[in-house]
Design a protein around this motif. Structure first.
Motif, PDB file in Angstrom:
ATOM      1  N   GLN A   5      30.180  25.019  60.437  1.00  0.00           N
ATOM      2  CA  GLN A   5      30.014  26.212  60.757  1.00  0.00           C
ATOM      3  C   GLN A   5      31.186  27.241  60.847  1.00  0.00           C
ATOM      4  N   ALA A   6      32.232  27.106  61.360  1.00  0.00           N
ATOM      5  CA  ALA A   6      33.190  27.614  61.428  1.00  0.00           C
ATOM      6  C   ALA A   6      33.073  28.623  60.671  1.00  0.00           C
ATOM      7  N   MET A   7      33.083  28.345  58.808  1.00  0.00           N
ATOM      8  CA  MET A   7      33.710  28.815  57.938  1.00  0.00           C
ATOM      9  C   MET A   7      32.119  29.807  57.880  1.00  0.00           C
ATOM     10  N   ARG A   8      31.366  29.089  57.845  1.00  0.00           N
ATOM     11  CA  ARG A   8      30.000  30.030  58.139  1.00  0.00           C
ATOM     12  C   ARG A   8      29.627  31.083  58.249  1.00  0.00           C
ATOM     13  N   TYR A   9      30.117  31.090  60.055  1.00  0.00           N
ATOM     14  CA  TYR A   9      30.036  32.054  60.697  1.00  0.00           C
ATOM     15  C   TYR A   9      30.645  32.889  61.564  1.00  0.00           C
ATOM     16  N   VAL A  10      31.849  32.114  61.240  1.00  0.00           N
ATOM     17  CA  VAL A  10      33.539  33.124  61.903  1.00  0.00           C
ATOM     18  C   VAL A  10      34.004  33.394  60.221  1.00  0.00           C
ATOM     19  N   ILE A  11      34.575  33.126  59.699  1.00  0.00           N
ATOM     20  CA  ILE A  11      35.836  33.113  58.826  1.00  0.00           C
ATOM     21  C   ILE A  11      35.547  33.088  57.962  1.00  0.00           C
ATOM     22  N   PHE A  12      33.899  33.397  57.363  1.00  0.00           N
ATOM     23  CA  PHE A  12      33.694  33.672  55.402  1.00  0.00           C
ATOM     24  C   PHE A  12      33.271  35.397  56.065  1.00  0.00           C
ATOM     25  N   PRO A  13      32.272  35.661  57.026  1.00  0.00           N
ATOM     26  CA  PRO A  13      32.188  36.562  56.825  1.00  0.00           C
ATOM     27  C   PRO A  13      33.068  37.722  57.272  1.00  0.00           C
ATOM     28  N   GLN A  14      33.730  37.398  57.976  1.00  0.00           N
ATOM     29  CA  GLN A  14      35.137  38.014  57.998  1.00  0.00           C
ATOM     30  C   GLN A  14      35.800  38.430  56.987  1.00  0.00           C
ATOM     31  N   ALA A  15      36.441  37.267  55.852  1.00  0.00           N
ATOM     32  CA  ALA A  15      37.864  37.439  55.310  1.00  0.00           C
ATOM     33  C   ALA A  15      36.645  38.156  54.001  1.00  0.00           C
ATOM     34  N   ILE A  16      35.075  37.809  53.824  1.00  0.00           N
ATOM     35  CA  ILE A  16      34.893  38.845  52.916  1.00  0.00           C
ATOM     36  C   ILE A  16      35.197  40.075  52.672  1.00  0.00           C
ATOM     37  N   ARG A  17      35.163  40.757  54.607  1.00  0.00           N
ATOM     38  CA  ARG A  17      35.398  42.173  54.241  1.00  0.00           C
ATOM     39  C   ARG A  17      36.594  42.483  53.831  1.00  0.00           C
ATOM     40  N   ARG A  18      37.958  42.047  54.419  1.00  0.00           N
ATOM     41  CA  ARG A  18      38.697  42.081  53.992  1.00  0.00           C
ATOM     42  C   ARG A  18      38.702  42.119  52.594  1.00  0.00           C
ATOM     43  N   VAL A  19      38.052  41.459  51.936  1.00  0.00           N
ATOM     44  CA  VAL A  19      38.698  41.285  50.415  1.00  0.00           C
ATOM     45  C   VAL A  19      38.163  42.545  49.598  1.00  0.00           C
ATOM     46  N   VAL A  20      36.671  42.963  49.661  1.00  0.00           N
ATOM     47  CA  VAL A  20      36.413  43.910  49.344  1.00  0.00           C
ATOM     48  C   VAL A  20      36.764  44.580  47.875  1.00  0.00           C
ATOM     49  N   PRO A  21      38.124  45.917  49.301  1.00  0.00           N
ATOM     50  CA  PRO A  21      38.670  46.441  47.763  1.00  0.00           C
ATOM     51  C   PRO A  21      39.357  45.619  46.239  1.00  0.00           C
ATOM     52  N   ALA A  22      39.997  44.116  46.855  1.00  0.00           N
ATOM     53  CA  ALA A  22      40.213  43.976  45.890  1.00  0.00           C
ATOM     54  C   ALA A  22      39.512  43.467  44.680  1.00  0.00           C
ATOM     55  N   LEU A  23      38.483  42.646  45.506  1.00  0.00           N
ATOM     56  CA  LEU A  23      36.680  42.777  44.551  1.00  0.00           C
ATOM     57  C   LEU A  23      36.607  43.506  43.571  1.00  0.00           C
ATOM     58  N   ILE A  24      37.141  45.016  43.674  1.00  0.00           N
ATOM     59  CA  ILE A  24      36.781  45.928  43.088  1.00  0.00           C
ATOM     60  C   ILE A  24      37.438  45.601  42.382  1.00  0.00           C
ATOM     61  N   SER A  25      38.861  46.149  42.308  1.00  0.00           N
ATOM     62  CA  SER A  25      39.262  45.688  41.243  1.00  0.00           C
ATOM     63  C   SER A  25      39.858  44.761  40.351  1.00  0.00           C
ATOM     64  N   GLN A  26      39.317  43.898  40.736  1.00  0.00           N
ATOM     65  CA  GLN A  26      39.400  42.784  39.332  1.00  0.00           C
ATOM     66  C   GLN A  26      37.817  42.881  38.761  1.00  0.00           C
ATOM     67  N   ALA A  27      36.730  43.707  39.009  1.00  0.00           N
ATOM     68  CA  ALA A  27      35.573  44.149  38.495  1.00  0.00           C
ATOM     69  C   ALA A  27      36.332  44.837  38.014  1.00  0.00           C
ATOM     70  N   ALA A  28      36.842  46.157  37.895  1.00  0.00           N
ATOM     71  CA  ALA A  28      37.781  46.941  37.289  1.00  0.00           C
ATOM     72  C   ALA A  28      38.681  46.145  35.679  1.00  0.00           C
ATOM     73  N   GLY A  29      39.090  44.934  36.476  1.00  0.00           N
ATOM     74  CA  GLY A  29      39.882  44.405  35.289  1.00  0.00           C
ATOM     75  C   GLY A  29      38.645  43.501  34.077  1.00  0.00           C
ATOM     76  N   VAL A  30      37.729  43.339  35.416  1.00  0.00           N
ATOM     77  CA  VAL A  30      36.752  43.171  33.927  1.00  0.00           C
ATOM     78  C   VAL A  30      36.443  43.392  33.508  1.00  0.00           C
ATOM     79  N   VAL A  31      35.703  44.570  33.537  1.00  0.00           N
ATOM     80  CA  VAL A  31      35.534  46.251  32.799  1.00  0.00           C
ATOM     81  C   VAL A  31      36.787  45.951  31.686  1.00  0.00           C
ATOM     82  N   LYS A  32      37.868  45.696  31.913  1.00  0.00           N
ATOM     83  CA  LYS A  32      39.297  45.334  30.584  1.00  0.00           C
ATOM     84  C   LYS A  32      38.879  44.666  28.824  1.00  0.00           C
ATOM     85  N   ASP A  33      38.805  43.510  30.666  1.00  0.00           N
ATOM     86  CA  ASP A  33      38.760  42.019  29.795  1.00  0.00           C
ATOM     87  C   ASP A  33      37.313  42.250  28.337  1.00  0.00           C
ATOM     88  N   THR A  34      36.431  42.840  28.910  1.00  0.00           N
ATOM     89  CA  THR A  34      35.223  43.307  28.124  1.00  0.00           C
ATOM     90  C   THR A  34      35.354  43.943  26.462  1.00  0.00           C
TER      91      THR A  34
END
Lengths: 214, 300
Positions: B178-207
């Protein structure tokens, strides 16, 4: 199935080519990266702009495109080297942008007091960079440099796409003859893993030797 | 900004910088001139060799390739993200039997080149009765290879949260999930959005490795086109430009979001004040900069 013995030679040659590609690209990439980083933090504006443009250009275009451009495109404008050299050069220039970013992060990590002290001693830009900032920056980023180098190792596989017979391509060719995909590809994968482990072991060693106790 | 490596220049230094600027500009011009000359003496500058790229049919064909790239990239990102999320949850599990295999998978996949995985999908899987369509021979290896990267990003997001968050959730009587679902996950996900987008750019390069499996994405389309119209360097330069436009836009987006998320005031890149140096470093700044590593550091 006496094929295995004959193919070990191909495999070893491929592995050797992968190691050579990695070593040459590493040397080239680090050299270029140091220059680019120096450009990016120096007081001369066009050089700074060039450094930034270099990093953006190489990071935002896939290595496969650079390889194709270098290997097939350059001869069209009358510039051609051997295939291996061209692949190593493309990989080096591409990876240099990543090394340069890492290096710049390291330069940023060196305390402002250090550069102020260097200037107080009367050192100029080049002197404070080479005698005070870069040595500390390099020590601070041993770990990330190791990661980028493992990335470089992974990227040398792309040379296969333009016809260099390195580890991946060697595995591919052996499989075409033997039709034993599982052991062949897994064997190649294990080779890469061993090489990567060697890089991270080297990184760990360097880190122990060089770490600055703070 | 970099802590200044040079004093604010005085009159002599200003003169030296001016001279260096002029020399640098001249050197740049000479380099460009040499490149143009090299193109010209090999006849690559002839208008006839560039004109096709001002016409619609070429672009229609290349845009088709771009569509292929987009499809492969979207599928690759979606699959890799799902798998990465599952792996990250597994890696923070309390049960060793769940944690260990996930860790082994992530560590192993990180030291295998993507191209080797693609060859495996092309030449090994069919032998075991799995002859995938071209698109999936590209997307599946990309998803497998990038899932490890995504897993590390998500995990660093979880770890970047202050321990108090988990403790507070536990104090409220929440179970770990529950802690993961309601407390940790929602906060963590926002912090890593930039890194996720950069990974998406990496996937574009992979293709772009579609060129190996002959899947009609941008680079493969370029290869086919260059084979047809013999405009080798022009075609590949146009292709490179398209990739640059896509990935530059993605990395700018990642940087913009990253900048917005950083706490106001001196960011972690500004020269640290004496108080913040060493052990007493401000926690939030340190945590965010660990959580969202300069994205491209993760994977080329």
């Amino acid at each position: 199935m006496n094929g295995w013995g004959d193919h070990l030679g191909t495999f070893a040659e491929g592995a050797l080519n992968t190691v050579l590609l990695t070593v040459f690209s590493f040397a080239g990439a680090v050299t270029v990266a140091v220059v680019i980083t120096a450009f990016r933090i120096c007081p001369v504006r066009p050089l700074r702009a060039f450094g930034t443009a270099y990093v953006e250009l190489f990071q935002n275009i896939p290595l496969a495109v650079w390889l194709v451009l270098f290997v097939f495109g350059l001869p069209a404008v009358g510039i051609s080297f051997g295939l291996f050299t061209t692949a190593a050069a493309a990989t080096a220039l591409y990876m240099a942008s990543y090394y340069a970013e890492t290096l710049r992060a390291g330069v940023n990590a060196v305390g402002a007091g250090q550069t102020e002290a260097a200037r107080a001693l009367g050192l100029g830009f080049g002197q404070s960079l080479s005698a005070v900032v870069l040595p500390q920056a390099l020590r601070a980023i041993v770990q990330p440099l190791g990661n980028v180098t493992i990335q470089l190792l992974m990227n040398t596989a792309l040379a296969a796409a333009v016809g260099v017979v390195e580890l991946t391509e060697a595995a591919n060719r052996i499989n075409l003859v033997l039709a034993e995909p599982l052991p062949v590809y897994v064997g190649a994968g294990v080779c890469y893993a061993v090489l990567a482990l060697m890089i991270s072991a080297g990184t760990a060693l360097a880190e122990r030797k060089l770490a600055i106790p703070r | 900004m970099t802590p200044a490596l040079f004093d604010s220049p005085g009159p002599r230094a200003r003169r030296r910088i001016r001279i260096a600027t002029v020399v640098a500009v001249l050197a740049g011009l000479v380099l460009v001139a040499l490149a143009v000359r090299q193109f010209a003496i090999n006849g690559e500058l002839a208008a006839a060799r560039w004109a096709p790229y001002a016409s619609w049919p070429m672009w229609r064909y290349l845009l088709g390739g771009l569509g292929g790239t987009a499809l492969a990239a979207v599928l690759g990102v979606a699959l890799a993200m799902l798998a990465g999320l599952a792996l990250a949850f597994a890696r923070v599990s309390r049960h060793l039997a769940v944690r260990a295999p996930a860790r082994v998978y992530v560590e192993a996949i990180r030291v295998v080149p993507l191209l080797l995985l693609i060859y495996f999908a092309m030449f090994a899987l069919p032998r075991y009765g799995m002859d995938l369509p071209l698109l999936w021979k590209l997307v599946l290896p990309i998803a497998v290879s990038r899932s490890a990267q995504f897993a590390e990003i998500f995990r660093s997001g979880f770890r970047s949260l202050e321990a108090g968050q988990g403790d507070a959730a536990a104090a409220l009587g929440m179970r770990p999930h529950q802690a993961m679902r309601y407390v940790i996950f929602p906060q963590a996900i926002r912090r890593v959005v930039p890194a996720l987008i950069s990974q998406a750019a990496g996937v574009v390069k992979d293709t772009s490795l579609g060129i190996v499996v002959s899947y009609a994405e941008l680079l493969e389309s370029g290869k086919v086109l260059a084979g047809y119209n013999r405009l080798l360097i022009q075609t590949y330069l146009v292709i490179a430009l398209l990739y640059f436009a896509i990935n530059y836009a993605l990395s700018r987006l990642a940087r913009a979001i990253d900048a917005r998320q950083r706490p106001a005031g001196p960011g972690p890149l500004s020269p640290p004040s004496p108080v913040r140096r060493g052990r007493g470093r401000s926690r939030s700044a340190a945590a965010t900069s660990d959580a969202a590593p300069r994205p491209d550091r993760v994977k080329a």
